[in-house]
Design a protein around this motif. Structure first.
Motif, mmCIF file in Angstrom:
data_model
loop_
_atom_site.group_PDB
_atom_site.id
_atom_site.type_symbol
_atom_site.label_atom_id
_atom_site.label_comp_id
_atom_site.label_asym_id
_atom_site.label_seq_id
_atom_site.Cartn_x
_atom_site.Cartn_y
_atom_site.Cartn_z
ATOM 1 N N PHE A 165 0.847 -1.194 0.000
ATOM 2 C CA PHE A 165 0.000 0.000 0.000
ATOM 3 C C PHE A 165 0.883 1.245 0.000
ATOM 4 O O PHE A 165 1.756 1.401 0.857
ATOM 5 C CB PHE A 165 -0.924 -0.001 1.218
ATOM 6 C CG PHE A 165 -1.738 -1.261 1.346
ATOM 7 C CD1 PHE A 165 -2.786 -1.514 0.483
ATOM 8 C CD2 PHE A 165 -1.414 -2.203 2.308
ATOM 9 C CE1 PHE A 165 -3.530 -2.683 0.584
ATOM 10 C CE2 PHE A 165 -2.147 -3.375 2.428
ATOM 11 C CZ PHE A 165 -3.206 -3.622 1.552
ATOM 12 N N VAL A 195 -4.093 5.857 -0.729
ATOM 13 C CA VAL A 195 -5.054 4.997 -0.024
ATOM 14 C C VAL A 195 -6.303 5.782 0.377
ATOM 15 O O VAL A 195 -7.288 5.200 0.817
ATOM 16 C CB VAL A 195 -4.415 4.362 1.229
ATOM 17 C CG1 VAL A 195 -3.296 3.410 0.829
ATOM 18 C CG2 VAL A 195 -3.911 5.430 2.194
ATOM 19 N N GLU A 216 -5.466 5.450 7.369
ATOM 20 C CA GLU A 216 -6.034 4.560 6.358
ATOM 21 C C GLU A 216 -5.091 3.395 6.073
ATOM 22 O O GLU A 216 -5.532 2.247 5.894
ATOM 23 C CB GLU A 216 -6.315 5.343 5.078
ATOM 24 C CG GLU A 216 -6.944 4.521 3.970
ATOM 25 C CD GLU A 216 -8.317 3.999 4.312
ATOM 26 O OE1 GLU A 216 -8.670 2.889 3.862
ATOM 27 O OE2 GLU A 216 -9.064 4.708 5.038
ATOM 28 N N THR A 217 -3.798 3.670 6.041
ATOM 29 C CA THR A 217 -2.822 2.598 5.824
ATOM 30 C C THR A 217 -2.875 1.589 6.958
ATOM 31 O O THR A 217 -2.813 0.368 6.738
ATOM 32 C CB THR A 217 -1.412 3.190 5.698
ATOM 33 O OG1 THR A 217 -1.364 4.037 4.535
ATOM 34 C CG2 THR A 217 -0.353 2.098 5.560
ATOM 35 N N ARG A 220 -5.700 -0.807 6.441
ATOM 36 C CA ARG A 220 -5.471 -1.766 5.360
ATOM 37 C C ARG A 220 -4.495 -2.863 5.759
ATOM 38 O O ARG A 220 -4.700 -4.035 5.433
ATOM 39 C CB ARG A 220 -4.977 -1.035 4.114
ATOM 40 C CG ARG A 220 -6.020 -0.087 3.537
ATOM 41 C CD ARG A 220 -5.656 0.373 2.160
ATOM 42 N NE ARG A 220 -6.656 1.309 1.632
ATOM 43 C CZ ARG A 220 -6.847 1.529 0.346
ATOM 44 N NH1 ARG A 220 -6.113 0.898 -0.560
ATOM 45 N NH2 ARG A 220 -7.766 2.392 -0.058
ATOM 46 N N GLU A 223 -6.055 -5.380 8.051
ATOM 47 C CA GLU A 223 -6.936 -6.322 7.344
ATOM 48 C C GLU A 223 -6.149 -7.380 6.588
ATOM 49 O O GLU A 223 -6.679 -8.452 6.283
ATOM 50 C CB GLU A 223 -7.832 -5.551 6.374
ATOM 51 C CG GLU A 223 -8.848 -4.650 7.078
ATOM 52 C CD GLU A 223 -9.530 -3.690 6.110
ATOM 53 O OE1 GLU A 223 -9.167 -3.707 4.903
ATOM 54 O OE2 GLU A 223 -10.414 -2.924 6.552
#
Length: 345
Positions: A165, A195, A216-217, A220, A223
């Motif tokens: 990412f 992202v 946001e990173t 991600r 997840e």
């Protein structure tokens, strides 16, 4: 230049990021040997995929994707700000968002009962200062940005291809192009370069945009454990650069490795700048700011002795040339005034 940089920036019209980065952008176009239309298409193709990311982000301010043509074509609602930038190509400070990251030791997280699934580790970091806009050797590149990324990746024992990412600070296209050029990244990299949706489409309160990208990173990589995310941030006219590489994979904290990189950057020769000059100069790069009082041309040129000079103009014939033609490599005439240099055909 001691004591002069701020005065010279003011006199040259380079008083805000849009015009500063526009000068960089046109310098890159010249280096690549591209005409205006070709380069506009390239900017549009870089940014268009970022709109798709913004469209899926509930926190983004602009969630309706537009075509490359819509992004780069000047209209009443998408006017030129500073050529080659239309409004859609530049950062939009239209939101008042908040983001936060909690930083603590692993021992403190255990003591406080923080769920280990929420833990994210900083694997690598880089933070360096580059040369100021006035005396940078090549106005189309930012070695500091590239070296900050390389420092963070080396500390992480990774290459850029190992990162899943990416969020490359994207206030203007040149901020992303600097790293695609310097790191050998394909401008159509399938990972994408944001992202969040990027500053023009996600929006973002100045440099705090980078905090949103970090948050946001984190989501991600939580997840998809064992993956890596990289976030970069720039400050000023691409003079300061910071990078972090993150993962849920545990690692030990590593102290800064920036000093040797900074020393190397500081040791590199710059360009002599003439505060006042008169005579012919060869245009190095330029922009035209579109203000409420009409267009203002800004030119960076080189004298015969290699000195760089900045000059402005409101002369109609000169601003028309800067707007409609391609003056890079042409000669123009500079003369000094009490408030700076002025330039004419």
């Amino acid at each position: 230049l001691d004591g002069l940089p701020l005065t010279l920036l003011w006199e040259s019209g380079l008083t805000e990021p849009t015009s500063q980065f526009a000068v960089f952008e046109n310098a890159r176009r010249a280096r690549l040997g591209m005409n205006r239309d070709e380069y506009a298409q390239r900017m549009g193709r870089l940014l268009a995929p970022m709109q798709t990311v913004a469209a899926a982000n509930p926190h983004a301010v602009a969630r309706s994707p537009r075509s490359v043509h819509d992004l780069i074509t000047a209209t009443v609602s998408n006017r030129y700000i500073a050529q080659p930038y239309t409004r859609s190509l530049v950062a939009q400070d239209r939101v008042n968002q908040a983001a936060a990251v909690v930083i603590m030791s692993r021992r403190a997280a255990q003591r406080l009962g923080v769920d280990p699934d929420q833990w994210v580790y900083l694997h690598g970091h880089g933070d360096v200062d580059g040369r100021r806009i006035l005396d940078r050797t090549d106005l189309s590149q930012s070695p500091a940005a590239v070296r900050a990324v390389q420092t963070a990746l080396t500390m992480s024992s990774l290459t850029v291809n190992d990162v899943s990412f990416l969020d490359l600070y994207s206030c203007f296209p040149i901020a992303v192009f600097t790293l695609t050029d310097g790191l050998g990244l394909d401008e159509a990299d399938p990972r994408g370069f944001t992202v969040t949706g990027r500053l023009p489409f996600f929006g973002g309160p100045g440099n705090n945009y980078a905090m949103h990208a970090i948050c946001e990173t984190y989501q991600r990589i939580r997840e998809t454990p064992a993956t890596f995310g990289m976030v970069s941030a720039t400050g000023g006219p691409a003079c300061k650069y910071s990078v972090g590489v993150y993962s849920t994979t545990p690692c030990e904290w590593q102290p800064s490795a920036d000093r040797p990189v900074q020393d190397l950057l500081d040791s590199e020769a710059g360009v002599d700048v003439a505060a006042r000059t008169q005579g012919a100069v060869t245009v190095e790069t330029y922009t035209v700011k579109h203000t409420k009082d009409g267009p203002v041309g800004i030119v960076a040129g080189r004298c015969d002795d290699g000195q760089r000079v900045f000059a402005t103009t409101r002369d109609t014939s000169t601003t028309t040339l800067l707007t409609d033609d391609d003056p890079i490599g042409q000669q123009m005439h500079v003369r000094p005034t009490k408030s700076g240099n002025t330039v004419e055909l």
